[in-house]
Motif scaffolding. Structure first.
Motif, PDB file in Angstrom:
ATOM      1  N   GLY A  14       0.827  -1.201   0.000  1.00 60.07           N
ATOM      2  CA  GLY A  14       0.000   0.000   0.000  1.00 60.07           C
ATOM      3  C   GLY A  14       0.866   1.257   0.000  1.00 60.07           C
ATOM      4  N   PRO A  15       0.545   2.244   0.823  1.00 58.94           N
ATOM      5  CA  PRO A  15       1.306   3.498   0.835  1.00 58.94           C
ATOM      6  C   PRO A  15       2.719   3.370   1.386  1.00 58.94           C
ATOM      7  N   GLN A  16       3.079   2.176   1.903  1.00 58.18           N
ATOM      8  CA  GLN A  16       4.462   1.962   2.323  1.00 58.18           C
ATOM      9  C   GLN A  16       5.078   0.778   1.566  1.00 58.18           C
ATOM     10  N   GLY A  17       4.536   0.540   0.383  1.00 56.31           N
ATOM     11  CA  GLY A  17       5.050  -0.517  -0.471  1.00 56.31           C
ATOM     12  C   GLY A  17       5.910   0.041  -1.589  1.00 56.31           C
ATOM     13  N   LEU A  18       6.146  -0.781  -2.627  1.00 58.39           N
ATOM     14  CA  LEU A  18       6.927  -0.362  -3.803  1.00 58.39           C
ATOM     15  C   LEU A  18       8.301   0.160  -3.418  1.00 58.39           C
ATOM     16  N   ASN A  19       8.953  -0.481  -2.467  1.00 58.60           N
ATOM     17  CA  ASN A  19      10.279  -0.090  -1.966  1.00 58.60           C
ATOM     18  C   ASN A  19      10.225   1.302  -1.345  1.00 58.60           C
ATOM     19  N   VAL A  20       9.611   1.392  -0.192  1.00 63.54           N
ATOM     20  CA  VAL A  20       9.430   2.672   0.486  1.00 63.54           C
ATOM     21  C   VAL A  20      10.762   3.336   0.810  1.00 63.54           C
TER      22      VAL A  20
END
Length: 398
Positions: A65-71
């Motif tokens: 979610g909002p802390q995904g995709l290599n935060v």
């Protein structure tokens, strides 16, 4: 064989910890929160050239979610770091932030980097426990030893309470002391060195205007500690994981939002940029334990970290033991014979909160500044980890 070089912490800070879902960080995106605290850490070392940073290692327990995709990489970019600075997100659940510190330190210690950023971030308001769509392999149910992986952590705390004979009264007394210490530390200004105030935006609906109204404020203290906590109030709380159990919301850690960041440097970088080391990273250990009693992880990890550091247990002046549950904290303290006065002198996660993957970095900042403030030598951060692990890291004031 090439000798390991030292890794020094030259900056360490964290956000205030907010209560999840209803707290003051509930509407703050975790990637933005990470960027904020990375910028704050950099502000502590104005002579450091950001282009000298090799990598950003960030712990996050539920990286989606909002802390995904290599935060980690996203946070580095949002913080304004040069495009040359990389980013990697690591996950060891509750020890993610501490593992980020260990990984950053090890890159320096083996000579692969001179400057690293280690961080942790978690928004339990925006990303639920276990994530949005958890999926456990059916294979874990094939053997009794693996079923514990699927247990809710509250049930593992109940098992620890029974096996280590930690009764309800002891758990509630431990929880009360966590709040008492935290409130006392806040009133004494003990957290001022480690916390970077954060500006948050609140929105309320205006029925008259037919629109939402935004207002901003600056938050400076952890939101969890409650001065009105009493042993009577704690005793009235119902158990939440087992009908005849002893673990309640009052003697468990609070679900929370927050972030922490540290900058680590080699001796060469310290001299090149005229930096003032706050502490030296000494050692780290992680150990596995049966998932059904995951809370005892520090019982195995602490001795291993001490052996690696060549230190006796009584050499550790300050211990940040993450209070996932009072039951497991007391089991660890009693089994290892830890000095209760040295464990969480400013309260722990029951009062302060536990933003999962951020906690290790947050508590590392606590230790680094506490050692300097009180002129102590060695400090430790340790915690149990979901699915049956323990982790411990040792720091030395310089």
């Amino acid at each position: 064989m090439k000798q390991l070089q030292d890794a020094y912490i030259v900056a360490a800070t964290r956000t205030p910890i907010g209560r999840s879902h209803r707290g003051y960080l509930r509407n703050t995106r975790p990637d933005e929160l990470l960027a904020t605290i990375v910028r704050a850490a950099l502000a502590q070392v104005p002579r450091l050239d950001p282009a000298a940073i090799e990598d950003v290692v960030c712990g996050c327990a539920i990286p989606e979610g909002p802390q995904g995709l290599n935060v980690a990489r996203i946070g580095a970019m949002l913080a304004g770091l040069p495009a040359s600075v990389g980013g990697i997100t690591v996950n060891r659940f509750c020890a993610s932030g501490l593992s980020a510190v260990q990984m950053a330190a090890d890159r320096i210690r083996v000579g692969e980097a001179d400057v690293m950023v280690a961080a942790g971030v978690e928004s339990m308001s925006m990303v639920p426990m276990m994530g949005n769509s958890p999926s456990l392999s059916p294979s874990i149910f094939a053997r009794d030893g693996d079923v514990g992986i699927a247990y809710g952590m509250g049930l593992t705390a109940e098992r620890v309470a029974r096996q280590w004979k930690v009764d309800r009264a002891a758990q509630d007394a431990f929880a009360l002391e966590s709040h008492r210490r935290a409130i006392a530390a806040q009133q004494a200004g003990e957290f001022a060195d480690e916390i970077t105030p954060v500006e948050v935006t609140d929105r309320t609906a205006s029925l008259e205007a037919g629109e939402s109204v935004a207002s901003t404020r600056t938050v400076r203290l952890d939101e969890g500690p409650r001065a009105d906590t009493s042993i009577e109030g704690l005793a009235k709380l119902r158990t939440v994981f087992a009908a005849r159990g002893s673990v309640t919301a009052g003697n468990s850690s609070q679900t929370s939002d927050g972030a922490g960041a540290l900058i680590l440097a080699s001796d060469a970088a310290v001299k090149r940029f005229d930096l003032a080391p706050l502490a030296r990273f000494v050692s780290f250990a992680s150990k596995g334990v049966p998932p059904a009693i995951m809370g005892i992880g520090p019982i195995e990890a602490i001795p291993a970290a001490l052996r690696s550091a060549g230190l006796r247990q009584d050499a550790i002046d300050w211990i940040e033991l993450n209070e996932a549950f009072a039951a497991q904290s007391l089991a660890v303290i009693r089994t290892l014979g830890l000095d209760a006065a040295r464990v969480n002198p400013m309260g722990g996660a029951i009062a302060l909160g536990h933003p999962l993957g951020a906690t290790g970095a947050i508590r590392a900042a606590t230790v680094v500044h506490a050692l300097r403030r009180h002129k102590l030598r060695h400090g430790m951060v340790t915690m149990c980890v979901g699915m049956g692990q323990g982790a411990a890291g040792i720091f030395e004031r310089v």
